[in-house]
Write an enzyme that holds these catalytic residues in place. Structure first.
Site, PDB file in Angstrom:
ATOM      1  CD  GLU A  93      -7.812   7.455   5.375  1.00 25.44           C
ATOM      2  OE1 GLU A  93      -7.811   7.328   6.625  1.00 25.44           O
ATOM      3  OE2 GLU A  93      -6.805   7.214   4.692  1.00 25.44           O
ATOM      4  CD1 TRP A 105      -3.684   2.317   6.258  1.00 24.95           C
ATOM      5  CD2 TRP A 105      -5.800   3.022   6.292  1.00 24.95           C
ATOM      6  NE1 TRP A 105      -4.134   2.378   4.959  1.00 24.95           N
ATOM      7  CE2 TRP A 105      -5.436   2.802   4.952  1.00 24.95           C
ATOM      8  CE3 TRP A 105      -7.092   3.451   6.563  1.00 24.95           C
ATOM      9  CZ2 TRP A 105      -6.314   3.018   3.895  1.00 24.95           C
ATOM     10  CZ3 TRP A 105      -7.962   3.665   5.504  1.00 24.95           C
ATOM     11  CH2 TRP A 105      -7.562   3.454   4.191  1.00 24.95           C
ATOM     12  CE1 TYR A 107      -3.307   2.909   0.871  1.00 31.60           C
ATOM     13  CE2 TYR A 107      -1.983   3.226   2.846  1.00 31.60           C
ATOM     14  CZ  TYR A 107      -2.970   3.662   1.974  1.00 31.60           C
ATOM     15  OH  TYR A 107      -3.611   4.853   2.218  1.00 31.60           O
TER      16      TYR A 107
END
Length: 188
Positions: free
Chosen positions: A41, A49, A19
């Protein structure tokens, strides 16, 4: 073989590293992808995350490929279905926020030509490049993310606090917060 230095937050986890290497901090002007990041988000609020990143494909499948038009018309049956989906965060308020935010996203597209135009106008359509030496010392939000969050909340968006918006800005390349020693710092 040359070893690439990455930002410290992603090292040691293959999914995080991929990522980081391919997406995080890369300027993104595509409305579809920006919508996906906005939803992911907002789902992160109160969580890490990596938790959301691991569930990304589940969200993509559950939310019709992050199609804002389809999501905007979800009804109570779809909400109930999502609340039973163990592959995503089953928080009723967050799930309802996905629908609200999709509707508002579509309104912004109508009013501003694109969501990208709206969001990137806050940074004059080019990334802000910071000089982060150690990600652990990076700010979790800024006066600009405070302003964007305030503006989005006025429009009715949910789960868009300043820290979430700053994470969105980092993820979509509105700000370059790669560590200066990271190989991606000069690439994005």
């Amino acid at each position: 073989m040359e070893i690439k230095h990455r930002c410290g937050w992603c090292e040691g986890d293959a999914l995080y590293e991929e990522y980081h290497d391919k997406e995080w901090g890369k300027p993104n002007y595509d409305d579809q992808e920006l919508f996906e990041f906005l939803i992911l988000e907002t789902m992160q609020a109160g969580l890490s995350w990596i938790t959301i990143l691991k569930k990304r494909e589940n969200y993509r499948n559950a939310l019709d490929g992050f199609d804002a038009h389809k999501i905007a018309s979800y009804d109570q049956n779809k909400i109930d279905e999502l609340l039973q989906n163990a592959g995503i965060i089953r928080n009723k308020l967050k799930i309802k926020s996905i629908i609200t935010n999709a509707q508002l996203f579509l309104n912004i597209q109508k009013d501003h030509g694109s969501f990208s135009n709206f969001m990137w106008s806050y940074v004059n359509h080019k990334p802000i490049t910071n000089a982060v030496k150690n990600y652990g010392n990076a700010a979790p939000n800024t006066p600009l993310s405070d302003q964007i969050a305030k503006d989005l909340k006025k429009l009715g968006f949910k789960f868009v606090g300043s820290t979430i918006i700053y994470a969105f800005m980092q993820a979509t390349g509105m700000v370059n917060d790669h560590e200066v020693s990271c190989f991606r710092y000069d690439e994005v």
